[in-house]
Design an enzyme around this catalytic site. Sequence first.
Site: not given
Ligand code: PLP
Length: 357
Positions: A33, A129, A253, A301
Amino acid sequence: MRPARALIDLSALRHNHRVARELAGGKVLAVVKANAYGHGAVRCARALEGETDGFGVACIEEALELREAGIRAPILLLEGFFEADELALIDAHDLWCVVHSPWQIDAIERARPEKPFTVWLKLDSGMHRLGLAAEDYRAALQRLRAMPQVGEVVAMTHFARADELDCDRTRQQLDLFNQVCADTSLPTSLGNSPALLGWPQTQNDWSRPGLMLYGASPFVGAHSVADRLRPVMTVESGIISVRDLAAGEPVGYGARFVTRRPSRIGVVALGYADGYPQFVPNGAPVAIDGRPGDLVGRVSMDMLTVDLTDHPAAGLGSRVELWGTQVRVHDLAAHCGTSAYQLLCALKRVPRVYIDA
Ligand SMILES: *Cc1c(COP(=O)(O)O)cnc(C)c1O
């Protein structure tokens, strides 16, 4: 050409996947992802396609990007669908789908797919969640199992505190998951990277490693298993200007750094618009021509500044690593109060150069 670039080592990615496979015991769903945590989802998926059992993405847009690039392996939508009309695409592109809420079950019941959906039914075992509450889980499962629209079902949950190795919460979540799912005979999916690396008792049918595939540790400090991972991304740029300054002179800065001695300051072509954090403390680690060095002053930046006083051989054109094989991204993250996850995902503008040794 601007010297900033991110080297992406695909053989390190495969090495880390093999470590994950060894720890997992079962199948591995490689989480790609967020553009593979900044590493480029299509390239990473292609590099892993021969080894992994499937891919995890956050949404259908990310899944379709992989399908359009020719990735045929299973792809799981980790948050399921956001709107019921995605189900037609899920069917057409053969995607797997997390179900975490009752409205999604209703939508599946109304759908008329050509082939049954593969559903990963998510239990909220304590993260609070996504997922169904323990008391609603079995009824939801029965409903899904009775539907001709549903084929295979996998039971899954997600840990909230697996990166805290001395915290009992992971064990509690695991106990609840086992209690709710024990006699369902469903395949199970539990572990993210910290669970795989730190909680062998969470081994199950399907692991879901993300961060560890990219060679970063989710833990603070050394960890014998995480230390076997190889960093995949190295972010580097070059020195484009050098200043010789007397003691007491401000740099950048806000005069966030004032020289304490006669100093040579190098300007590096990389800044917060590339994803480097803007407010890092003086002394954040960098590597200058391969030697450990210090960032000084506020990050701009497009540029940042490093102290070259103790690097007499370095100068214009010297290579500066911001994170990668020498400056581990989780160490930099610890230094600036963020996480390796955030640093990797934040990378932008910098061209990625793929190495596949
Ligand atoms: C992002 C995610 C993972 C991977 O988590 P990591 O800590 O990066 O290994 C696994 N399961 C779900 C449901 C996630 O959203």
